[in-house]
Design a protein around this motif. Sequence first.
Motif, PDB file in Angstrom:
ATOM      1  N   TYR A  92      28.772 -48.255  35.831  1.00 15.43           N
ATOM      2  CA  TYR A  92      27.619 -48.959  36.393  1.00 15.43           C
ATOM      3  C   TYR A  92      26.682 -47.988  37.098  1.00 15.43           C
ATOM      4  N   ASP A 103      24.692 -45.597  34.821  1.00 13.76           N
ATOM      5  CA  ASP A 103      23.658 -46.199  33.980  1.00 13.76           C
ATOM      6  C   ASP A 103      22.337 -46.286  34.745  1.00 13.76           C
ATOM      7  N   GLU A 104      21.326 -45.636  34.233  1.00 12.71           N
ATOM      8  CA  GLU A 104      20.006 -45.609  34.873  1.00 12.71           C
ATOM      9  C   GLU A 104      19.398 -47.011  34.974  1.00 12.71           C
ATOM     10  N   ASN A 105      19.792 -47.935  34.095  1.00 12.50           N
ATOM     11  CA  ASN A 105      19.271 -49.303  34.127  1.00 12.50           C
ATOM     12  C   ASN A 105      19.758 -50.095  35.336  1.00 12.50           C
ATOM     13  N   SER A 106      20.760 -49.593  36.034  1.00 12.01           N
ATOM     14  CA  SER A 106      21.290 -50.272  37.221  1.00 12.01           C
ATOM     15  C   SER A 106      20.454 -49.994  38.468  1.00 12.01           C
ATOM     16  N   TYR A 107      19.554 -49.042  38.387  1.00 13.22           N
ATOM     17  CA  TYR A 107      18.789 -48.599  39.564  1.00 13.22           C
ATOM     18  C   TYR A 107      17.422 -49.254  39.637  1.00 13.22           C
ATOM     19  N   TYR A 108      16.942 -49.439  40.838  1.00 14.22           N
ATOM     20  CA  TYR A 108      15.618 -50.004  41.090  1.00 14.22           C
ATOM     21  C   TYR A 108      15.101 -49.454  42.416  1.00 14.22           C
ATOM     22  N   GLU A 121      12.653 -54.967  41.492  1.00 12.93           N
ATOM     23  CA  GLU A 121      13.777 -55.804  41.062  1.00 12.93           C
ATOM     24  C   GLU A 121      13.537 -57.232  41.537  1.00 12.93           C
ATOM     25  N   ALA A 142      21.066 -48.631  43.652  1.00  8.96           N
ATOM     26  CA  ALA A 142      21.812 -49.585  42.833  1.00  8.96           C
ATOM     27  C   ALA A 142      22.797 -50.285  43.758  1.00  8.96           C
TER      28      ALA A 142
END
Length: 173
Positions: A51, A54-59, A91, A132
């Motif tokens: 988790y 994964d760069e998509n988990s960050y905001y 987000e 994240a």
Amino acid sequence: MANIKRKVPVWAIILYTITGLILLAGIALVIFSIINSATLLPYKRQNILEYFSDENSYYTVEGTVGERSVGILSDGAYPLTLMLEDVTSDEEGIQESGRVTFTIPAETYSSLAENGFFDALQVGTSVEFYMAWNVWGNVEIAAFTEVSVDGTSYSDGAAAKAALQDWIQTDLN
């Protein structure tokens, strides 16, 4: 009277066997649940690592510091608790104000302290995190890899992410 041998019907043997297996499965499930909640099993550690990798988990979250406190080192990390006001984020679902406790691995904490982050992070300052957050059972982690206070950056994102991943693999309990 003669000794008469009773024969147990086949259906009773099957019923007793199935009942016994169900009871054993229930006991095993309870034991596994206790172990799973009390320890960080390898599959859970791997899920957490994936988790945060994964760069998509960050905001991004920005806000004004209302309160702040830094806890003591525990399990290789420091807790940084902030009350943020006037919060904006890319987000969905992030509230306009709220309390967050970040997990800062010791290596990242040292780097932030050397760079003057904790001196700059005062009540009333504007702060921006690239972060994240997630919960795995009784393990809740909010972590950031980049942070700036009043527009000044205090963190190298790659180094902070590497320190976070190392902390997850070695110190997270």
